[in-house]
Write a protein that holds these residues in place. Structure first.
Motif, PDB file in Angstrom:
ATOM      1  N   ALA A  30       0.841  -1.199   0.000  1.00 37.64           N
ATOM      2  CA  ALA A  30       0.000   0.000   0.000  1.00 37.64           C
ATOM      3  C   ALA A  30       0.875   1.248   0.000  1.00 37.64           C
ATOM      4  CB  ALA A  30      -0.934  -0.008   1.214  1.00 37.64           C
ATOM      5  N   ALA A  31       2.000   1.188   0.754  1.00 42.31           N
ATOM      6  CA  ALA A  31       2.894   2.346   0.841  1.00 42.31           C
ATOM      7  C   ALA A  31       3.594   2.611  -0.480  1.00 42.31           C
ATOM      8  CB  ALA A  31       3.927   2.115   1.944  1.00 42.31           C
ATOM      9  N   ALA A  32       3.774   1.554  -1.296  1.00 39.10           N
ATOM     10  CA  ALA A  32       4.516   1.712  -2.546  1.00 39.10           C
ATOM     11  C   ALA A  32       3.654   2.299  -3.658  1.00 39.10           C
ATOM     12  CB  ALA A  32       5.119   0.383  -2.974  1.00 39.10           C
ATOM     13  N   GLY A  33       2.507   2.804  -3.325  1.00 36.47           N
ATOM     14  CA  GLY A  33       1.863   3.649  -4.302  1.00 36.47           C
ATOM     15  C   GLY A  33       0.498   3.376  -4.857  1.00 36.47           C
ATOM     16  N   PRO A  34      -0.064   2.182  -4.774  1.00 34.32           N
ATOM     17  CA  PRO A  34      -1.367   2.035  -5.418  1.00 34.32           C
ATOM     18  C   PRO A  34      -2.398   2.946  -4.761  1.00 34.32           C
ATOM     19  CG  PRO A  34      -0.756   0.006  -4.246  1.00 34.32           C
ATOM     20  CD  PRO A  34       0.340   0.990  -4.053  1.00 34.32           C
ATOM     21  N   ASP A  35      -3.532   3.035  -5.369  1.00 36.28           N
ATOM     22  CA  ASP A  35      -4.495   4.039  -4.902  1.00 36.28           C
ATOM     23  C   ASP A  35      -5.447   3.482  -3.855  1.00 36.28           C
ATOM     24  OD1 ASP A  35      -5.526   2.260  -6.623  1.00 36.28           O
ATOM     25  OD2 ASP A  35      -6.717   3.691  -7.791  1.00 36.28           O
ATOM     26  N   PHE A  36      -4.892   2.662  -2.969  1.00 39.67           N
ATOM     27  CA  PHE A  36      -5.736   2.206  -1.867  1.00 39.67           C
ATOM     28  C   PHE A  36      -4.888   2.004  -0.631  1.00 39.67           C
ATOM     29  CE2 PHE A  36      -4.432  -1.647  -4.154  1.00 39.67           C
ATOM     30  CZ  PHE A  36      -3.852  -2.372  -3.136  1.00 39.67           C
ATOM     31  N   ARG A  37      -5.564   1.883   0.512  1.00 39.95           N
ATOM     32  CA  ARG A  37      -4.832   1.539   1.730  1.00 39.95           C
ATOM     33  C   ARG A  37      -5.609   0.476   2.491  1.00 39.95           C
ATOM     34  NH1 ARG A  37      -5.858   4.253   6.396  1.00 39.95           N
ATOM     35  NH2 ARG A  37      -7.872   5.278   6.421  1.00 39.95           N
ATOM     36  N   PHE A  38      -4.955  -0.055   3.508  1.00 38.90           N
ATOM     37  CA  PHE A  38      -5.578  -1.091   4.324  1.00 38.90           C
ATOM     38  C   PHE A  38      -5.858  -0.573   5.722  1.00 38.90           C
ATOM     39  CE2 PHE A  38      -2.950  -3.549   1.314  1.00 38.90           C
ATOM     40  CZ  PHE A  38      -3.953  -4.299   0.725  1.00 38.90           C
ATOM     41  N   GLU A  39      -6.983  -1.006   6.261  1.00 41.87           N
ATOM     42  CA  GLU A  39      -7.272  -0.750   7.665  1.00 41.87           C
ATOM     43  C   GLU A  39      -7.383  -2.111   8.337  1.00 41.87           C
ATOM     44  OE1 GLU A  39     -10.334   2.390   8.297  1.00 41.87           O
ATOM     45  OE2 GLU A  39     -11.211   0.847   9.609  1.00 41.87           O
ATOM     46  N   PHE A  40      -6.396  -2.434   9.179  1.00 44.32           N
ATOM     47  CA  PHE A  40      -6.376  -3.757   9.813  1.00 44.32           C
ATOM     48  C   PHE A  40      -7.060  -3.733  11.170  1.00 44.32           C
ATOM     49  CE2 PHE A  40      -2.492  -3.771   7.165  1.00 44.32           C
ATOM     50  CZ  PHE A  40      -2.761  -4.885   6.396  1.00 44.32           C
ATOM     51  N   SER A  41      -7.773  -4.794  11.470  1.00 45.55           N
ATOM     52  CA  SER A  41      -8.208  -5.022  12.853  1.00 45.55           C
ATOM     53  C   SER A  41      -7.712  -6.407  13.232  1.00 45.55           C
ATOM     54  CB  SER A  41      -9.728  -4.933  12.962  1.00 45.55           C
ATOM     55  OG  SER A  41     -10.347  -5.662  11.918  1.00 45.55           O
ATOM     56  N   SER A  42      -7.209  -6.554  14.453  1.00 45.51           N
ATOM     57  CA  SER A  42      -6.632  -7.833  14.869  1.00 45.51           C
ATOM     58  C   SER A  42      -7.458  -8.464  15.974  1.00 45.51           C
ATOM     59  CB  SER A  42      -5.198  -7.621  15.375  1.00 45.51           C
ATOM     60  OG  SER A  42      -4.308  -7.857  14.324  1.00 45.51           O
ATOM     61  N   PHE A  43      -7.593  -9.777  15.926  1.00 49.46           N
ATOM     62  CA  PHE A  43      -8.408 -10.485  16.903  1.00 49.46           C
ATOM     63  C   PHE A  43      -7.584 -11.603  17.529  1.00 49.46           C
ATOM     64  CE2 PHE A  43     -11.030  -8.398  13.847  1.00 49.46           C
ATOM     65  CZ  PHE A  43     -12.053  -7.843  14.592  1.00 49.46           C
ATOM     66  N   GLY A  44      -7.475 -11.582  18.853  1.00 47.22           N
ATOM     67  CA  GLY A  44      -6.635 -12.550  19.567  1.00 47.22           C
ATOM     68  C   GLY A  44      -7.359 -13.847  19.876  1.00 47.22           C
ATOM     69  N   TRP A  45      -8.178 -14.320  18.937  1.00 41.34           N
ATOM     70  CA  TRP A  45      -8.947 -15.542  19.161  1.00 41.34           C
ATOM     71  C   TRP A  45      -8.062 -16.761  18.949  1.00 41.34           C
ATOM     72  CZ3 TRP A  45     -13.205 -13.514  15.314  1.00 41.34           C
ATOM     73  CH2 TRP A  45     -13.795 -12.361  15.875  1.00 41.34           C
ATOM     74  N   GLY A  46      -8.439 -17.887  19.609  1.00 41.01           N
ATOM     75  CA  GLY A  46      -7.642 -19.101  19.483  1.00 41.01           C
ATOM     76  C   GLY A  46      -7.412 -19.736  20.839  1.00 41.01           C
ATOM     77  N   GLY A  47      -6.292 -20.446  20.982  1.00 42.97           N
ATOM     78  CA  GLY A  47      -5.997 -21.179  22.202  1.00 42.97           C
ATOM     79  C   GLY A  47      -5.900 -20.283  23.437  1.00 42.97           C
ATOM     80  N   ASP A  48      -5.256 -19.129  23.303  1.00 41.26           N
ATOM     81  CA  ASP A  48      -5.120 -18.238  24.468  1.00 41.26           C
ATOM     82  C   ASP A  48      -6.492 -17.718  24.909  1.00 41.26           C
ATOM     83  OD1 ASP A  48      -2.414 -18.596  24.297  1.00 41.26           O
ATOM     84  OD2 ASP A  48      -2.082 -16.768  23.096  1.00 41.26           O
ATOM     85  N   TRP A  49      -7.305 -17.379  23.923  1.00 43.81           N
ATOM     86  CA  TRP A  49      -8.667 -16.915  24.204  1.00 43.81           C
ATOM     87  C   TRP A  49      -9.454 -18.023  24.912  1.00 43.81           C
ATOM     88  CZ3 TRP A  49     -10.669 -12.039  23.091  1.00 43.81           C
ATOM     89  CH2 TRP A  49     -12.038 -11.896  23.327  1.00 43.81           C
ATOM     90  N   TYR A  50      -9.219 -19.248  24.481  1.00 41.49           N
ATOM     91  CA  TYR A  50      -9.906 -20.414  25.069  1.00 41.49           C
ATOM     92  C   TYR A  50      -9.518 -20.572  26.544  1.00 41.49           C
ATOM     93  CZ  TYR A  50     -11.589 -25.232  25.510  1.00 41.49           C
ATOM     94  OH  TYR A  50     -12.241 -26.372  25.903  1.00 41.49           O
ATOM     95  N   ALA A  52      -8.594 -18.278  28.543  1.00 43.30           N
ATOM     96  CA  ALA A  52      -9.134 -17.164  29.323  1.00 43.30           C
ATOM     97  C   ALA A  52     -10.655 -17.183  29.400  1.00 43.30           C
ATOM     98  CB  ALA A  52      -8.652 -15.835  28.725  1.00 43.30           C
ATOM     99  N   HIS A  53     -11.321 -17.657  28.319  1.00 43.20           N
ATOM    100  CA  HIS A  53     -12.783 -17.498  28.236  1.00 43.20           C
ATOM    101  C   HIS A  53     -13.553 -18.804  28.049  1.00 43.20           C
ATOM    102  CE1 HIS A  53     -12.146 -13.121  27.790  1.00 43.20           C
ATOM    103  NE2 HIS A  53     -11.167 -13.433  26.953  1.00 43.20           N
TER     104      HIS A  53
END
Ligand code: NAD
Ligand code: MN
Length: 356
Positions: A30-50, A52-53
Motif C-alpha cells: 500500500a505504501a509503494a503507491g497504489p491508490d488504496f490503503r488497508f485498515e487492519f483489525s486484529s483479533f486474539g482468538w484461538g488457544g489463548d482466548w480459550y 481465558a474465556h
C-alpha cells in the motif's frame, strides 16, 4: 482513496508469526503507491482466548468481522487443547458461518524451490484444487453413544446436498473455464461410496453441459494420488469433496516443495459475506515461537486476497516479489533446507516492493 478493511486472526502457533509478516507485506504494498490503503483489525482468538474465556472466539465474533472486506487467518491448533475443539471452535465456525463454500488451493512450483518429483519440471505442475468447504464428510453430523462401554458407537455422517454439489461444481467449471487449459478433473469415489458420490457424479455431468468448452474427466480419489505423482501435467483444475480435497491438497503442497508455501482462499463466491485467506499449514508446534516459520504461504494467500478484492495488478506485483525471493536460495527457511528466518524473508519481499 479506497480503504480495504482487513480482519487479521493469527490464531495459534506459527499463525502468530506469519500473520504479522503478511500484514507487513500488505502495508509495504500500500505504501509503494497504489491508490488504496488497508485498515487492519486484529483479533486474539484461538488457544489463548480459550484458556481465558472457555471458548475459541466470542459468541458475537462473527458479527464483529461481518463487515470487513476480507479476513487473513493464521492457524487454529494448540498443544494443550484437543484439535477438534480448536478447529470447530474457530476456523470452521467462520467458514461455515460465512458460507465460504469454495475452498480454492493453487499449487505451483515456485522459482528456486527443489520439489521432490524429479521427472517434473515447474511447467508440469500448475494445479488448482477446489475443495467443497461447507458439507460432505465435515458436515459435523454424527455422535457417540454408550461412551466408554464395550458397545460404544461413533458416527460421522457425510452430507451431500444437491444444492451444495451443484454450486461447487458450477464454481469449479467456471474456474477451469477461466484458465488457459480449460480442463477439470472431478475427483470421486463412487465405486465404494454408492449414494452421495454417485449423486456427485450425476451432478458433475449435469453441470458440465453448461460449460461445453471445458474438457473434463473423472478420477477416483485413490487413483488421483498416483496420477498427481506420475502424470502431473495431465491435471489442471480439480474439484473434490471436503475430505478428499483436504488430503489431495496436502499432497499437492508437498509435491510443490513444502507445506509452508501453499496458500488457500475460503471463498463466498456470491460475496454475501467476507472471504477468508490463509496458508494451508497448521500451528507447527515443533517450530513455533522461534521465528523459523516460512511466511511464503501467507504472502501467497495475500495475493489471493488482493485478487478477490479485484486488485489484480497489485496482486501480480506481490507474486513477482515472492517469486524473486524464493528464487534466491539464501532466503529459504528450514522447511526448504535453508537457514533464513521469517523476518529475513519478510524484509526481502518488502524491500522488493519498495524498489519497484
Ligand atoms: P502443521 O502444518 O502444523 O505442521 C506439519 C509440519 O510442517 C511440521 O513439521 C511443521 O514444522 C512444518 N511446517 C508447517 N508449516 C510450516 C511453515 N510455514 N514453515 C516451516 N515449516 C512448516 O500440521 P500438523 O502438525 O498436522 O498440525 C499441528 C496443529 O495445527 C494441529 O493442532 C492441527 O490441528 C493444526 N492445523 C490447523 C490448520 C488450520 O488452522 N488451517 C491446518 C492444519 C493443521
Ligand atoms: Mn488439511
Amino acid at each position: 482513496m479506497k480503504t480495504y478493511k482487513i480482519a487479521c486472526i493469527p490464531g495459534d502457533g506459527i499463525g502468530k508469526e506469519v500473520i504479522p509478516a503478511g500484514q507487513e507485506v500488505l502495508q509495504a504494498l500500500a505504501a509503494a503507491g497504489p491508490d488504496f490503503r488497508f485498515e487492519f483489525s486484529s483479533f486474539g482468538w484461538g488457544g489463548d482466548w480459550y484458556r481465558a474465556h472457555g471458548r475459541m472466539m466470542p459468541d458475537d465474533g462473527l458479527a464483529q468481522i461481518r463487515d470487513v472486506d476480507a479476513i487473513l487467518f493464521g492457524s487454529a491448533g494448540d498443544p494443550q487443547i484437543p484439535d477438534h475443539v480448536t478447529l470447530w471452535g474457530l476456523r470452521l465456525k467462520i467458514c461455515q458461518g460465512f458460507d465460504q463454500y469454495a475452498n480454492v488451493r493453487p499449487t505451483r512450483i515456485l522459482p528456486g524451490i527443489d520439489a521432490p518429483l524429479k521427472r517434473c519440471t515447474p511447467r508440469d505442475l500448475d494445479w488448482v484444487i477446489v475443495r467443497e468447504n461447507s458439507e460432505g464428510e465435515y458436515a459435523g453430523v454424527g455422535g457417540r453413544v454408550h461412551q466408554g462401554h464395550p458397545i460404544e458407537v461413533a458416527t460421522d455422517v457425510s452430507i451431500l446436498t444437491r444444492a451444495g454439489v451443484e454450486r461447487i461444481m458450477r464454481f469449479a467449471f467456471k474456474l477451469a473455464q477461466s484458465r488457459p487449459r480449460k480442463q477439470l478433473t472431478v475427483v470421486t469415489k463412487s465405486n465404494a461410496q454408492r449414494h452421495g458420490m454417485v449423486m456427485w457424479d450425476e451432478i458433475a455431468l449435469q453441470i458440465s453441459k453448461e460449460f461445453p468448452d471445458v474438457k473434463w474427466d473423472k478420477e477416483l480419489v485413490d487413483a488421483c494420488t498416483a496420477r498427481m505423482v506420475n502424470r502431473p501435467a495431465s491435471l489442471d483444475t480439480l474439484v473434490a469433496t471436503n475430505l478428499h480435497a483436504d488430503v489431495l491438497s496436502d499432497l499437492a503442497a508437498a509435491l510443490a516443495g513444502s507445506l509452508g508455501i501453499a496458500p488457500t482462499g475460503n471463498i463466498d463466491p456470491e460475496r454475501r459475506y467476507p472471504s477468508m485467506f490463509e496458508p494451508i499449514h497448521g500451528s507447527a508446534f515443533d517450530i513455533m515461537g522461534k521465528g523459523l516459520a516460512n511466511p511464503v504461504g501467507t504472502f501467497w494467500s495475500c495475493v489471493m486476497l488482493l485478487e478477490h478484492l479485484g486488485e489484480r495488478e497489485t496482486a501480480a506485483r506481490l507474486m513477482k516479489a515472492i517469486e524473486e525471493v524464493t528464487a534466491d536460495t539464501r532466503l529459504h527457511t528450514g522447511d526448504l533446507g535453508g537457514k533464513a528466518k521469517t523476518a529475513d524473508v519478510t524484509a526481502a519481499v518488502c524491500q522488493r516492493l519498495k524498489n519497484r
